[in-house]
Design a protein around this motif. Structure first.
Motif, PDB file in Angstrom:
ATOM      1  N   VAL B  12       0.833  -1.215   0.000  1.00 37.43           N
ATOM      2  CA  VAL B  12       0.000   0.000   0.000  1.00 37.43           C
ATOM      3  C   VAL B  12       0.864   1.260   0.000  1.00 37.43           C
ATOM      4  O   VAL B  12       2.056   1.215   0.305  1.00 37.43           O
ATOM      5  CB  VAL B  12      -0.910   0.054   1.254  1.00 37.43           C
ATOM      6  N   ASN B  13       0.211   2.345  -0.355  1.00 43.59           N
ATOM      7  CA  ASN B  13       0.836   3.644  -0.107  1.00 43.59           C
ATOM      8  C   ASN B  13      -0.126   4.460   0.743  1.00 43.59           C
ATOM      9  O   ASN B  13      -1.272   4.074   0.925  1.00 43.59           O
ATOM     10  CB  ASN B  13       1.196   4.371  -1.404  1.00 43.59           C
ATOM     11  N   TYR B  14       0.376   5.578   1.281  1.00 43.20           N
ATOM     12  CA  TYR B  14      -0.515   6.391   2.102  1.00 43.20           C
ATOM     13  C   TYR B  14      -0.239   7.875   1.898  1.00 43.20           C
ATOM     14  O   TYR B  14       0.902   8.322   1.995  1.00 43.20           O
ATOM     15  CB  TYR B  14      -0.389   6.045   3.592  1.00 43.20           C
ATOM     16  N   PRO B  15      -1.301   8.639   1.633  1.00 42.55           N
ATOM     17  CA  PRO B  15      -1.136  10.087   1.411  1.00 42.55           C
ATOM     18  C   PRO B  15      -0.924  10.809   2.738  1.00 42.55           C
ATOM     19  O   PRO B  15      -1.630  10.560   3.704  1.00 42.55           O
ATOM     20  CB  PRO B  15      -2.479  10.488   0.787  1.00 42.55           C
ATOM     21  N   ILE B  16       0.046  11.722   2.771  1.00 40.78           N
ATOM     22  CA  ILE B  16       0.411  12.400   4.012  1.00 40.78           C
ATOM     23  C   ILE B  16      -0.239  13.777   4.082  1.00 40.78           C
ATOM     24  O   ILE B  16       0.022  14.646   3.257  1.00 40.78           O
ATOM     25  CB  ILE B  16       1.942  12.542   4.114  1.00 40.78           C
ATOM     26  N   GLY B  17      -1.080  13.959   5.081  1.00 45.51           N
ATOM     27  CA  GLY B  17      -1.746  15.243   5.280  1.00 45.51           C
ATOM     28  C   GLY B  17      -3.127  15.245   4.666  1.00 45.51           C
ATOM     29  O   GLY B  17      -3.538  14.299   3.995  1.00 45.51           O
ATOM     30  N   MET B  18      -3.839  16.339   4.917  1.00 47.18           N
ATOM     31  CA  MET B  18      -5.222  16.369   4.446  1.00 47.18           C
ATOM     32  C   MET B  18      -5.281  16.360   2.934  1.00 47.18           C
ATOM     33  O   MET B  18      -4.481  16.982   2.249  1.00 47.18           O
ATOM     34  CB  MET B  18      -5.945  17.607   5.002  1.00 47.18           C
ATOM     35  N   ASN B  19      -6.254  15.628   2.436  1.00 49.02           N
ATOM     36  CA  ASN B  19      -6.464  15.560   1.000  1.00 49.02           C
ATOM     37  C   ASN B  19      -6.731  16.972   0.460  1.00 49.02           C
ATOM     38  O   ASN B  19      -7.495  17.731   1.045  1.00 49.02           O
ATOM     39  CB  ASN B  19      -7.669  14.654   0.715  1.00 49.02           C
ATOM     40  N   LEU B  20      -6.070  17.306  -0.626  1.00 55.55           N
ATOM     41  CA  LEU B  20      -6.184  18.605  -1.295  1.00 55.55           C
ATOM     42  C   LEU B  20      -5.496  19.736  -0.529  1.00 55.55           C
ATOM     43  O   LEU B  20      -5.636  20.896  -0.903  1.00 55.55           O
ATOM     44  CB  LEU B  20      -7.651  18.987  -1.555  1.00 55.55           C
ATOM     45  N   GLY B  21      -4.727  19.415   0.503  1.00 52.34           N
ATOM     46  CA  GLY B  21      -3.939  20.442   1.196  1.00 52.34           C
ATOM     47  C   GLY B  21      -4.807  21.486   1.872  1.00 52.34           C
ATOM     48  O   GLY B  21      -5.935  21.210   2.291  1.00 52.34           O
ATOM     49  N   ALA B 188       4.251   0.751   2.146  1.00 49.54           N
ATOM     50  CA  ALA B 188       4.442  -0.421   2.985  1.00 49.54           C
ATOM     51  C   ALA B 188       4.118  -1.695   2.216  1.00 49.54           C
ATOM     52  O   ALA B 188       3.337  -1.680   1.263  1.00 49.54           O
ATOM     53  CB  ALA B 188       3.550  -0.352   4.234  1.00 49.54           C
ATOM     54  N   CYS B 189       4.744  -2.774   2.646  1.00 49.34           N
ATOM     55  CA  CYS B 189       4.356  -4.097   2.168  1.00 49.34           C
ATOM     56  C   CYS B 189       4.370  -5.029   3.372  1.00 49.34           C
ATOM     57  O   CYS B 189       5.282  -4.962   4.199  1.00 49.34           O
ATOM     58  CB  CYS B 189       5.311  -4.614   1.096  1.00 49.34           C
ATOM     59  N   ALA B 211       7.702  -4.242   5.626  1.00 47.40           N
ATOM     60  CA  ALA B 211       8.637  -3.150   5.361  1.00 47.40           C
ATOM     61  C   ALA B 211       7.827  -1.873   5.230  1.00 47.40           C
ATOM     62  O   ALA B 211       6.787  -1.863   4.568  1.00 47.40           O
ATOM     63  CB  ALA B 211       9.402  -3.415   4.073  1.00 47.40           C
ATOM     64  N   TYR B 212       8.278  -0.829   5.901  1.00 47.00           N
ATOM     65  CA  TYR B 212       7.616   0.473   5.833  1.00 47.00           C
ATOM     66  C   TYR B 212       8.596   1.521   5.346  1.00 47.00           C
ATOM     67  O   TYR B 212       9.681   1.658   5.895  1.00 47.00           O
ATOM     68  CB  TYR B 212       7.100   0.898   7.212  1.00 47.00           C
ATOM     69  N   GLU B 213       8.175   2.256   4.324  1.00 50.16           N
ATOM     70  CA  GLU B 213       8.992   3.392   3.862  1.00 50.16           C
ATOM     71  C   GLU B 213       8.311   4.643   4.363  1.00 50.16           C
ATOM     72  O   GLU B 213       7.171   4.920   3.979  1.00 50.16           O
ATOM     73  CB  GLU B 213       9.105   3.382   2.328  1.00 50.16           C
ATOM     74  N   ALA B 287      10.819  13.588   6.772  1.00 46.76           N
ATOM     75  CA  ALA B 287       9.824  12.709   7.392  1.00 46.76           C
ATOM     76  C   ALA B 287       8.463  12.812   6.713  1.00 46.76           C
ATOM     77  O   ALA B 287       8.076  13.860   6.196  1.00 46.76           O
ATOM     78  CB  ALA B 287       9.675  13.046   8.875  1.00 46.76           C
ATOM     79  N   LYS B 288       7.765  11.683   6.720  1.00 48.88           N
ATOM     80  CA  LYS B 288       6.396  11.640   6.214  1.00 48.88           C
ATOM     81  C   LYS B 288       5.472  11.497   7.414  1.00 48.88           C
ATOM     82  O   LYS B 288       5.467  12.365   8.271  1.00 48.88           O
ATOM     83  CB  LYS B 288       6.265  10.477   5.228  1.00 48.88           C
ATOM     84  N   GLY B 289       4.727  10.422   7.507  1.00 49.92           N
ATOM     85  CA  GLY B 289       3.834  10.220   8.641  1.00 49.92           C
ATOM     86  C   GLY B 289       3.400   8.776   8.625  1.00 49.92           C
ATOM     87  O   GLY B 289       3.201   8.200   7.567  1.00 49.92           O
ATOM     88  N   ILE B 290       3.287   8.177   9.821  1.00 48.78           N
ATOM     89  CA  ILE B 290       2.952   6.753   9.864  1.00 48.78           C
ATOM     90  C   ILE B 290       1.717   6.491  10.691  1.00 48.78           C
ATOM     91  O   ILE B 290       1.369   5.360  10.951  1.00 48.78           O
ATOM     92  CB  ILE B 290       4.109   5.945  10.463  1.00 48.78           C
ATOM     93  N   GLY B 291       1.050   7.574  11.112  1.00 46.41           N
ATOM     94  CA  GLY B 291      -0.024   7.410  12.073  1.00 46.41           C
ATOM     95  C   GLY B 291      -1.140   6.497  11.620  1.00 46.41           C
ATOM     96  O   GLY B 291      -1.709   5.767  12.412  1.00 46.41           O
ATOM     97  N   GLU B 292      -1.495   6.546  10.356  1.00 49.30           N
ATOM     98  CA  GLU B 292      -2.690   5.844   9.921  1.00 49.30           C
ATOM     99  C   GLU B 292      -2.413   4.596   9.110  1.00 49.30           C
ATOM    100  O   GLU B 292      -3.134   3.607   9.200  1.00 49.30           O
ATOM    101  CB  GLU B 292      -3.546   6.785   9.069  1.00 49.30           C
ATOM    102  N   MET B 293      -1.377   4.635   8.290  1.00 48.40           N
ATOM    103  CA  MET B 293      -1.237   3.575   7.291  1.00 48.40           C
ATOM    104  C   MET B 293      -0.990   2.206   7.910  1.00 48.40           C
ATOM    105  O   MET B 293      -1.310   1.197   7.312  1.00 48.40           O
ATOM    106  CB  MET B 293      -0.102   3.898   6.328  1.00 48.40           C
TER     107      MET B 293
END
Lengths: 562, 335
Positions: B12-21, B188-189, B211-213, B287-293
């Motif tokens: 999977v991938n995960y978008p960081i921050g609110m959608n549409l900024g 992540a995978c 694995a988490y990127e 850094a990105k964010g890992i809170g949700e993914m």
């Protein structure tokens, strides 16, 4: 846990002193010794408590509310009703000029889900409040309810939310869903060797924080209200509370920042406005905290989603086209579902480069507890569907599921379906590392693949895309008109009862949001005109174009050769 | 009747921050007269470590020991605006604001130190131990405390900085969906092993390898806590949790933890994770964010592992024993 420093080493400086280290948390001692102060740890003298009378019906008109007995319960200080609300309906995104004020903080003459608050008892103790709740008599006139997202889109479905005026949210003026159009999926399905269909469904999920949501409001001498709260967005909740109460924002002082578990469940700002209102009307400090049962059945869950996916695939594992119809069950009110629906569309078709993509993402209203944000909002339900589907594809063509993912993984320079170029991709590397950890054998080709190589070029262009607008039927203004016109002065609660008139008859929200409802009512009153409808069907599960020999695998209809 | 083992994957991938900024965060940093620093925010610590991560970012950027930085958050009268702790945005958005504020404060710190030492501020650096020194001539140094004293009581200067971070809001084309949802994605995978009992329908997760990127692991301890906790939540979502067990029918909704099931400690499996860091171009130190993914990939990976184990695909969450037994019955009946 190991960091694989050798990967992407050339994109990074590893000369940092403090960043990257397992530094002890600033707040850990308080947490492990139980001394951290949460909102509910404030000792406030003279505290009043709120409990709500909640709907026992999924959908009903309220004929009358009799609070006389409840008012006589010792310790009851005030009973809040819809009539007491400074703003009759609200949505937490309208402070940013998005969405529709579609939710009354207390029932407006109708209840749209089981558990909806009807009146709020403000009392000296929880016991008194509970006793009063039990003594409020609500006379309901039950209405047909709708619970299934696809049922809700049918022309004869009961209308859930009159402020919205239809059972789905319209985007960007008059689009029935958030759509993604990229390439030509139907043409690509005709090129495919295999068509794989899936239908995926999730159910609502509770955030289950240790600390249920709540707040304590203390009126100050200076006309300000201090709100101790567990909100996940301090200023967001402050601004929304002020908007709902029509208060200047600087009369509110929010204190929080330390929360006993959020997971997205403490964004909706449901408790603060009622508690501040109660404090304003009583001049006393007020506490409003959800019970565990309320947290589970009344506070917003992660919404249920239903996802239909159709993939067109070649025998060697290239996904040529992916078509997705995604239904978000918002429940009775928007809350944040209107936002999550767009986010889910943006997330499709997953971290893969697929040259033809079609997405219709619908925000649908049903007679259940309004759903809202939860950890992975707009993504979790979609990823369950997408990654289940990837395995269904791998099985259909007899390919290793990791090899399939690497083959289709997006790479730097690839154009995404939402028409932005991929940067910083790292899916392939994650797959490679995970495979290594699990000793999952990968082919030489898969092991040597890189997110930085092989993307871009033709894969970085937007393909020719035939315009295609998804329209749901206008679904009979007449029915909506009939629905509305029945709620009429004649059926208003008797003078004796304290039920407020329905909001759409006398609401400030009327100016914009209720217009469609009123139009419907007027037309119905004029007779006939409102019955005119465009004969269009609600969306069907996606179906590949007929007339080709692709093998079809489907979790919807079973496997068959066409 | 037997227990069957199976293995499943998800990537999977995960978008960081609110959608549409369009979701800003601000930070203020100031020095006390004794050379300690306070970071003032309104960002929320949900237990994920917001205070700790922003504290590290401030200390790193200022070049001072972490003990000399305190993060004060959660008061709307003093803390500047932050959109909130959701959408995996805290580290990325508030983190960037803190770095910007710390940079501005550090500039003032170095200016004052330069005046005191009578050198060019560009020739100065912090040693990470609470001193400002001349590059290449470490003997010529002043403690941060002395610089702060001079700033306060001699030169009348506020050692402080303001930081703001905003991803500009994106439009959406209603017809094509063209938009800029976010600026960066984490990846992540996950590979999951399960055991399915075909008599009881119960699924046990035996192991998770992943694995988490994540761009940059700002605090490896917090990263591990999030990822392991997220794995638990993902197992819970996959196998246990819902408030409407017969959705869309509303019957049998649980109202407490006797009816709302979640995995206990005995249901948790070993989790082995490796981290990849491909820095986000606009992240604080990448850094990105890992809170949700981290709660997501266990769900499809478990569904896929169940199919690998018993040959039936469960397409409705959660994958309860009832659903598994019904699917097995349907399979045996040739449906």
């Amino acid at each position: 846990m190991r960091i694989r420093k050798e990967l992407f080493a050339d994109e990074r400086d590893d000369d940092l002193a403090i960043v990257g280290k397992p530094v002890r948390r600033q707040d850990i001692e308080g947490h492990v010794t139980g001394r951290t102060t949460f909102f509910d740890d404030r000792l406030v003298p003279g505290l009043l408590h709120i409990r709500c009378v909640r709907s026992t019906h999924d959908h009903a008109r309220i004929r009358a509310i009799d609070t006389r007995e409840a008012e006589r319960v010792p310790g009851v200080r005030r009973i809040l009703r819809w009539a007491d609300l400074p703003k009759k309906a609200h949505n937490i995104l309208t402070i940013f000029n998005f969405g529709i004020d579609d939710e009354p903080a207390l029932a407006d003459g109708k209840v749209r889900y089981r558990g909806e608050p009807i009146v709020a008892i403000v009392a000296e103790s929880l016991r008194a409040a509970d006793e009063a709740v039990a003594k409020v008599r609500v006379d309901y006139d039950p209405l047909p309810a709708v619970f299934d997202v696809e049922e809700a889109l049918k022309p004869d479905a009961p209308l859930v939310n009159e402020y919205i005026g239809r059972n789905w949210f319209r985007y960007w003026g008059d689009y029935d869903c958030q759509q993604i159009r990229f390439g030509d999926v139907e043409a690509a399905f005709r090129q495919a060797d295999v068509i794989v269909e899936g239908r995926y469904q999730m159910s609502p999920i509770e955030h289950a924080p240790l600390e249920t949501q709540g707040c304590i409001v203390v009126p100050g001498e200076d006309g300000r209200f201090t709100v101790y709260t567990c909100t996940q967005g301090l200023h967001f909740s402050l601004d929304n509370t002020a908007a709902q109460l029509r208060l200047d924002t600087n009369r509110l002082h929010f204190i929080g920042g330390t929360v006993g578990g959020g997971f997205g469940g403490k964004v909706d700002t449901v408790v603060e406005p009622l508690a501040v209102l109660a404090a304003m009307l009583t001049g006393r400090p007020v506490r409003y905290v959800f019970t565990r049962a309320e947290e589970m059945q009344v506070s917003s869950p992660r919404g249920a989603e239903r996802v239909y996916i159709t993939d067109g695939v070649t025998r060697d594992g290239r996904i040529l086209a992916r078509k997705i119809v995604h239904y978000h069950d918002a429940g009775a009110y928007s809350r944040l579902s209107t936002y999550g629906t767009i986010k889910s569309a943006a997330h499709h078709p997953g971290p893969y480069w697929i040259p033809n993509v079609w997405v219709d993402s619908f925000c649908v209203f049903t007679n259940r507890t309004p759903s809202s944000a939860m950890r992975g909002f707009g993504v979790t339900g979609g990823d369950f569907a997408l990654e289940s589907q990837m395995d269904a594809v791998a099985r259909a063509i007899g390919m290793d599921p990791l090899e399939l993912r690497i083959k289709n993984a997006y790479r730097d320079g690839d154009m995404k379906a939402h028409r932005k170029l991929t940067e910083g991709a790292a899916l392939i590397e994650c797959i490679q590392v995970a495979a290594e950890l699990a000793r999952w054998p990968l082919s030489e080709e898969a092991r040597s693949a890189s997110s930085r190589i092989g993307g871009g070029g033709d894969r970085g262009r937007v393909p020719p895309t035939p315009p295609a607008r998804t329209r749901l039927s206008d679904r009979g203004e007449g029915e909506r008109g009939r629905e509305t016109s029945r709620i009429d002065a004649a059926e208003r609660p008797s003078a004796r009862a304290t039920t407020p008139p329905p909001s759409w008859l006398r609401s400030e929200a009327r100016a914009v949001e209720a217009r469609a409802v009123e139009d419907g009512a007027r037309r119905a009153a004029e007779g006939g005109e409102g019955r005119r409808r465009e004969e269009q069907e609600p969306p069907e599960p996606p179906r590949p174009a007929s007339g080709h020999g692709a093998l079809r695998f489907s979790s919807v209809f079973g496997s068959r050769r066409r | 009747m037997a227990k069957h083992r199976g293995r499943g994957v998800a990537s999977v991938n995960y978008p960081i921050g609110m959608n549409l900024g369009g979701d800003p965060s601000q930070a203020l940093v100031h020095a006390t007269p004794t050379g300690k620093f306070v970071v003032t925010l309104s960002s929320i610590d949900l237990g994920q470590g917001m205070k700790s991560v922003t504290r590290q970012l401030a200390a790193e950027t200022l070049g001072v020991p972490i003990e000399d930085v305190h993060v004060d958050t959660g008061d709307s009268d003093t803390g500047p605006h932050c959109m909130g702790s959701f959408a995996s945005r805290g580290t990325h958005r508030a983190g960037n604001a803190v770095v910007a504020a710390a940079r501005e404060a550090k500039e003032v710190l170095l200016e004052v130190a330069a005046e005191e030492l009578e050198v060019d501020p560009r020739d100065l650096e912090l040693d990470g131990r609470g001193n400002v020194r001349v590059k290449g001539a470490p003997a010529r140094a002043l403690s941060v405390r002395d610089v702060a004293q001079a700033a306060h009581f001699k030169r009348g200067k506020s050692i402080s900085g303001r930081g703001m971070f905003l991803v500009p809001p994106s439009d959406v084309d209603p017809d094509t969906g063209a938009m800029r949802p976010v600026t960066t994605y984490a990846h992540a995978c996950m590979i999951v092993d399960v055991e399915v009992d075909d008599e009881t329908g119960e699924v046990r997760v035996l192991s998770i390898k992943a694995a988490y990127e994540i761009g940059r692991a700002l605090n490896i301890g917090l990263v591990e806590q999030q990822l392991v906790g997220g794995a638990w939540m993902g197992i819970s979502h996959a196998l246990f949790e819902t408030v409407e067990p017969y959705y869309p029918d509303r019957a049998h909704g649980p109202t407490d933890f006797n009816g709302y099931l979640m995995p206990g400690p005995g249901d948790m499996c070993p989790v082995e994770i490796e981290i990849i860091e491909r820095p986000a171009l606009d992240g604080p130190y990448g850094a990105k964010g890992i809170g949700e993914m981290c709660a997501t990939p266990p769900i499809p990976a478990i569904a896929n592992a169940i199919e690998d184990a018993i040959g039936v695909r469960i397409t409705e969450m959660p994958f309860t024993p009832e659903k598994i037994l019904r699917a097995l019955d349907a399979k045996r009946a040739g449906r």
